[in-house]
Write an enzyme that holds these catalytic residues in place. Structure first.
Site, PDB file in Angstrom:
ATOM      1  N   SER A 152       2.510   1.189  -4.153  1.00 11.47           N
ATOM      2  CA  SER A 152       2.693   2.250  -5.140  1.00 11.47           C
ATOM      3  C   SER A 152       4.057   2.895  -4.928  1.00 11.47           C
ATOM      4  CB  SER A 152       1.555   3.272  -5.041  1.00 11.47           C
ATOM      5  OG  SER A 152       1.665   4.244  -6.043  1.00 11.47           O
TER       6      SER A 152
ATOM      7  N   ASP B 212      -5.656   3.780  -2.561  1.00 13.30           N
ATOM      8  CA  ASP B 212      -5.990   2.552  -3.268  1.00 13.30           C
ATOM      9  C   ASP B 212      -5.598   1.357  -2.391  1.00 13.30           C
ATOM     10  OD1 ASP B 212      -6.878   0.921  -5.357  1.00 13.30           O
ATOM     11  OD2 ASP B 212      -4.885   0.801  -6.252  1.00 13.30           O
TER      12      ASP B 212
ATOM     13  N   HIS C 127       1.072   0.506  -9.066  1.00 13.11           N
ATOM     14  CA  HIS C 127       0.655   1.564  -9.976  1.00 13.11           C
ATOM     15  C   HIS C 127       1.734   1.858 -11.008  1.00 13.11           C
ATOM     16  CE1 HIS C 127      -2.177   3.092  -6.562  1.00 13.11           C
ATOM     17  NE2 HIS C 127      -2.615   2.000  -7.142  1.00 13.11           N
TER      18      HIS C 127
END
Length: 335
Positions: free
Chosen positions: A12, A130, A39
């Site tokens: 990310s 995540d 992301h």
């Protein structure tokens, strides 16, 4: 015996630079396919073209139903989860996980369920967690886990939480992960033994992503209902019993960790406080206008003045509360 040939990557904040390093010197002759969940949400992504200038591997956005091939890096496109099944990439606009789509956990879970020991899972820099549950799934199904050293990361959360989920993961500085990945790919592993497949919970969650279907009855089998509501849809929430990281699912399919749920609640609380402060300020302004124009009786004016004093005190309390609560995390970007 077979080599590991499925590499799944979660990244990310700080992701572009991290991927450039990871893929920069990687031998395109390695007999493996690389799948990246980064992301980018619903924004237009030029990530494949940016990375193509930094690596000898072919880099492209994944396509729905596309058979995958070695020597290719597949990037999850914006607003689509990428999962793996039947030696092809499958794209779905299913419910968000950890409040993002694409998310890493669905990719990692599908790889673990369908390819077991053939998988190398890598978690790089990023906020929140995540990829942690996904990496745990990869490890549970016999795959190999690599995590970027949090001290070497632009954002430490994702690596640190991945290590907490898989304490035996190989933890390395970014510059060393490419070599570790190549070594893992070139190491032969035994096929998954009969009867040693993924757990019921893992299979169930993987099916949820693949089909986009969920239900309270299914969630009762893999978790227990808790007194919370889904920030995405307002539905009831079940805690999924998989240990660390603590995770939740709603009956419409949204999934999130306790860390991402806490961040969403913090943002909602922050929004609610400032919304209440705005409404109080408007009541104060409206009452002050009425007092100034002399449109009310003397008794009514006195009551308005008392109310304004109370509202002003409440307004200052709300501003003080907003300054001391956990505000929303900054939005992550692709670089």
């Amino acid at each position: 015996m077979q080599n590991r040939d499925i590499v799944v990557v979660a990244v990310s904040t700080g992701g572009l630079a991290a991927l450039e390093v990871l893929l920069g010197d990687l031998d395109p002759g390695l007999r493996a396919s690389v799948f990246v969940a980064m992301h980018v949400d619903g924004y237009r992504s030029v990530l494949p073209s940016l990375l193509q200038n930094r690596t000898r591997w072919q880099v492209q956005h994944a396509e729905d139903g596309q058979p995958f091939a070695p020597g290719v890096v597949y990037i999850a496109p914006p607003d689509r989860h990428m999962i793996l099944q039947h030696d092809a990439t499958v794209l779905t606009r299913g419910p968000k996980e950890n409040f993002t789509r694409p998310a890493a956990d669905p990719l990692f879970r599908s790889a673990a369920v369908h390819y077991g020991p053939r998988v190398v899972g890598i978690v790089l820099t990023g906020r929140l967690d995540d990829g942690s549950a996904g990496l745990k799934s990869v490890h549970a199904c016999g795959g190999f886990a690599i995590v970027q050293d949090p001290e070497d990361s632009v954002a430490q959360d994702m690596p640190a939480n991945a290590i907490a989920a898989v304490p035996t993961a190989q933890v390395l500085p970014l510059q060393q992960i490419g070599n570790a990945m190549a070594k893992a790919i070139n190491t032969a592993v035994a096929p998954r033994a009969a009867g040693s497949g993924p757990s019921e919970t893992l299979r169930t969650e993987s099916r949820m992503t693949e089909t986009g279907q969920s239900s309270a009855a299914v969630l009762e089998r893999i978790g227990r209902q808790v007194g919370l509501t889904c920030p995405e849809c307002g539905g009831a929430i079940w805690r999924v019993d998989t240990g660390v990281p603590v995770r939740y699912r709603c009956h419409t399919g949204h999934a999130f960790s306790s860390a991402s749920l806490n961040a969403a609640q913090a943002e909602q609380v922050d929004d609610a406080i400032w919304s209440a402060a705005r409404l109080l300020r408007e009541r104060i302004l409206l009452a002050s206008e009425e007092i100034a124009t002399g449109g009310a009786t003397a008794d009514a004016t006195g009551r308005l003045r008392a109310s304004v004093a109370q509202w002003e005190a409440a307004y200052q309390q709300l501003r003080s509360l907003a300054a001391t609560t956990d505000g929303p995390l900054a939005k992550t970007d692709i670089a």
